[in-house]
Design a protein around this motif. Sequence first.
Motif, mmCIF file in Angstrom:
data_model
loop_
_atom_site.group_PDB
_atom_site.id
_atom_site.type_symbol
_atom_site.label_atom_id
_atom_site.label_comp_id
_atom_site.label_asym_id
_atom_site.label_seq_id
_atom_site.Cartn_x
_atom_site.Cartn_y
_atom_site.Cartn_z
ATOM 1 N N MET A 1 0.837 -1.105 0.084
ATOM 2 C CA MET A 1 -0.118 -0.068 0.105
ATOM 3 C C MET A 1 0.868 1.207 -0.075
ATOM 4 S SD MET A 1 -2.868 1.174 2.836
ATOM 5 C CE MET A 1 -1.630 1.826 3.865
ATOM 6 N N HIS A 2 0.556 2.211 -0.899
ATOM 7 C CA HIS A 2 1.135 3.453 -0.756
ATOM 8 C C HIS A 2 0.864 4.234 0.269
ATOM 9 C CE1 HIS A 2 2.934 7.269 -2.169
ATOM 10 N NE2 HIS A 2 1.842 7.836 -2.152
ATOM 11 N N LYS A 3 2.143 4.803 0.958
ATOM 12 C CA LYS A 3 2.031 5.650 2.250
ATOM 13 C C LYS A 3 2.265 6.950 1.847
ATOM 14 C CE LYS A 3 2.557 1.812 5.609
ATOM 15 N NZ LYS A 3 3.137 1.682 6.806
ATOM 16 N N LEU A 4 1.384 7.892 2.688
ATOM 17 C CA LEU A 4 1.952 9.265 2.449
ATOM 18 C C LEU A 4 2.822 9.676 3.496
ATOM 19 C CD1 LEU A 4 -1.904 10.319 3.096
ATOM 20 C CD2 LEU A 4 -0.806 10.376 1.033
ATOM 21 N N LYS A 5 3.833 10.378 2.641
ATOM 22 C CA LYS A 5 5.090 10.806 3.489
ATOM 23 C C LYS A 5 4.852 12.051 4.495
ATOM 24 C CE LYS A 5 8.103 10.924 -0.053
ATOM 25 N NZ LYS A 5 9.391 11.073 -0.734
ATOM 26 N N PHE A 6 5.314 12.268 5.583
ATOM 27 C CA PHE A 6 5.121 13.434 6.333
ATOM 28 C C PHE A 6 6.277 13.582 7.159
ATOM 29 C CE2 PHE A 6 4.272 10.602 9.930
ATOM 30 C CZ PHE A 6 4.430 11.350 11.122
ATOM 31 N N ALA A 7 6.565 14.969 7.530
ATOM 32 C CA ALA A 7 7.884 15.281 8.063
ATOM 33 C C ALA A 7 7.345 16.134 9.344
ATOM 34 C CB ALA A 7 8.638 16.136 7.391
ATOM 35 N N ILE A 8 8.022 16.452 10.497
ATOM 36 C CA ILE A 8 7.509 17.295 11.624
ATOM 37 C C ILE A 8 8.574 18.584 11.580
ATOM 38 C CG2 ILE A 8 7.486 17.222 14.107
ATOM 39 C CD1 ILE A 8 6.867 14.379 13.846
ATOM 40 N N ALA A 9 7.875 19.669 11.574
ATOM 41 C CA ALA A 9 8.639 20.931 11.890
ATOM 42 C C ALA A 9 8.400 21.465 13.473
ATOM 43 C CB ALA A 9 8.424 22.074 10.940
ATOM 44 N N GLU A 31 4.188 7.704 6.449
ATOM 45 C CA GLU A 31 5.633 7.215 6.665
ATOM 46 C C GLU A 31 6.545 8.596 7.046
ATOM 47 O OE1 GLU A 31 9.658 6.042 4.338
ATOM 48 O OE2 GLU A 31 7.944 6.400 3.188
ATOM 49 N N LEU A 32 6.930 8.548 8.291
ATOM 50 C CA LEU A 32 7.668 9.756 8.989
ATOM 51 C C LEU A 32 9.099 9.813 8.179
ATOM 52 C CD1 LEU A 32 8.132 12.234 10.788
ATOM 53 C CD2 LEU A 32 8.540 10.619 12.515
ATOM 54 N N VAL A 33 9.422 10.868 7.367
ATOM 55 C CA VAL A 33 10.669 10.755 6.562
ATOM 56 C C VAL A 33 11.481 11.593 7.339
ATOM 57 C CG1 VAL A 33 9.578 10.014 4.381
ATOM 58 C CG2 VAL A 33 9.640 12.417 5.131
ATOM 59 N N LEU A 58 15.478 23.771 6.739
ATOM 60 C CA LEU A 58 14.010 23.539 5.977
ATOM 61 C C LEU A 58 14.277 22.836 4.680
ATOM 62 C CD1 LEU A 58 10.981 23.491 6.154
ATOM 63 C CD2 LEU A 58 11.119 26.168 5.377
ATOM 64 N N ASP A 59 15.073 23.429 4.001
ATOM 65 C CA ASP A 59 15.547 23.051 2.569
ATOM 66 C C ASP A 59 15.742 21.503 2.580
ATOM 67 O OD1 ASP A 59 14.935 25.565 1.496
ATOM 68 O OD2 ASP A 59 17.110 26.005 1.368
ATOM 69 N N GLU A 60 16.653 21.318 3.512
ATOM 70 C CA GLU A 60 16.905 19.842 3.578
ATOM 71 C C GLU A 60 15.381 18.844 3.874
ATOM 72 O OE1 GLU A 60 19.929 16.861 6.188
ATOM 73 O OE2 GLU A 60 19.979 18.844 6.412
ATOM 74 N N LEU A 61 14.664 19.324 4.686
ATOM 75 C CA LEU A 61 13.419 18.695 4.968
ATOM 76 C C LEU A 61 12.780 18.554 3.845
ATOM 77 C CD1 LEU A 61 11.918 17.638 7.647
ATOM 78 C CD2 LEU A 61 10.598 19.676 7.214
ATOM 79 N N LEU A 62 12.498 19.702 3.154
ATOM 80 C CA LEU A 62 11.586 19.580 1.796
ATOM 81 C C LEU A 62 12.257 18.881 0.919
ATOM 82 C CD1 LEU A 62 10.632 23.521 2.050
ATOM 83 C CD2 LEU A 62 9.291 21.506 2.573
ATOM 84 N N ALA A 63 13.587 18.737 0.829
ATOM 85 C CA ALA A 63 14.170 17.530 -0.313
ATOM 86 C C ALA A 63 13.555 16.364 -0.108
ATOM 87 C CB ALA A 63 15.730 17.926 -0.298
ATOM 88 N N LEU A 64 13.179 15.926 1.064
ATOM 89 C CA LEU A 64 12.673 14.491 1.237
ATOM 90 C C LEU A 64 11.399 14.312 0.698
ATOM 91 C CD1 LEU A 64 13.512 14.325 5.032
ATOM 92 C CD2 LEU A 64 14.677 13.240 3.052
ATOM 93 N N ILE A 81 8.363 28.714 7.541
ATOM 94 C CA ILE A 81 8.063 27.741 6.778
ATOM 95 C C ILE A 81 6.994 27.518 5.921
ATOM 96 C CG2 ILE A 81 9.430 26.381 8.673
ATOM 97 C CD1 ILE A 81 6.642 24.935 9.169
ATOM 98 N N ALA A 82 5.881 28.371 6.257
ATOM 99 C CA ALA A 82 4.736 28.210 5.601
ATOM 100 C C ALA A 82 4.857 28.345 3.826
ATOM 101 C CB ALA A 82 3.812 29.218 5.996
ATOM 102 N N GLN A 83 5.400 29.623 3.729
ATOM 103 C CA GLN A 83 5.461 29.844 2.085
ATOM 104 C C GLN A 83 6.617 28.793 1.548
ATOM 105 O OE1 GLN A 83 6.428 33.959 1.498
ATOM 106 N NE2 GLN A 83 4.282 34.755 2.296
ATOM 107 N N PRO A 84 7.532 28.391 1.984
ATOM 108 C CA PRO A 84 8.538 27.502 1.262
ATOM 109 C C PRO A 84 7.769 26.123 1.174
ATOM 110 C CG PRO A 84 9.815 28.741 2.938
ATOM 111 C CD PRO A 84 8.344 29.224 2.934
ATOM 112 N N THR A 85 7.113 25.894 2.204
ATOM 113 C CA THR A 85 6.595 24.335 2.264
ATOM 114 C C THR A 85 5.490 24.232 1.110
ATOM 115 O OG1 THR A 85 6.921 24.079 4.744
ATOM 116 C CG2 THR A 85 5.309 22.892 3.560
ATOM 117 N N LEU A 86 4.680 25.386 0.979
ATOM 118 C CA LEU A 86 3.559 25.069 0.128
ATOM 119 C C LEU A 86 4.247 25.280 -1.407
ATOM 120 C CD1 LEU A 86 0.883 27.333 1.749
ATOM 121 C CD2 LEU A 86 0.939 25.061 1.469
#
Length: 262
Positions: A1-9, A31-33, A58-64, A81-86
Amino acid sequence: MHKLKFAIAGCGFLGNIVADAWRQGLLADYELVGCFGRNAASTAALADKNACQPCATLDELLALRPDYVVEAASPGLLRDIAQPTLSAGANLIVLSIGAFADADFLSQIETLARTTGRRVHLASGAIGGFDVLRTAALMSAIDAGIRTEKGPASLRGTPIFNEELLTASAPSEVFSGNARDAIGLFPTKVNVSVATALATAGVAATQVSINSVPGFLGDDHRIEVRGEEVHVVVDTYSRTSAIAGWSVVALMRNLAAPIAFG
């Protein structure tokens, strides 16, 4: 099953609640990446405990390439983080709703979310009832307010704290005003007030009363919305702030569920 990837800031108390819930199997669709925080030691500890990537930026996080980024820190971090994340194509789950008391920031993020096709999900935090609050606001013109009771020690570090509150024998109102004024004075303590305002009458029209109660532990929030055809009362007591972290877990489960609430 495909899992959604998430990260925590934000790798403090609330971020760890979300990570622990994932590790315990309560977020089986995810999946916590990775994780990112301003404290390197806390970031490393959360990553090590959950076998995910500790990120220094944050860039390293978003690269995941996460599908969701969970903000569990502060209004200041959310602003960063809001604008870079979106823009990176991730959806955002927000606990520090108080940042959206700034109408310009709210408008910028709303516009960017529409442009990128991403969504910003506001976690319920220490309150609930957003569905009925929003419904009431659609039905007619309303009056909206929230009364919060806190122990005096929890007000330390805010402009209204004084030592006399610690020895007072009776409750006292320490703030009365609207939600925009409240978040200006208490940037990390009244996210619930701004959440109430966004769901109902807006930050300028939602009245906020904060009360210091001797010997009180935790927070008690009583929201009242009254219109021509509806009267809604939502009363929530929580002994600790853990309920905010668990509200993220509940939201994420709902987002992934085949049958969802609301």
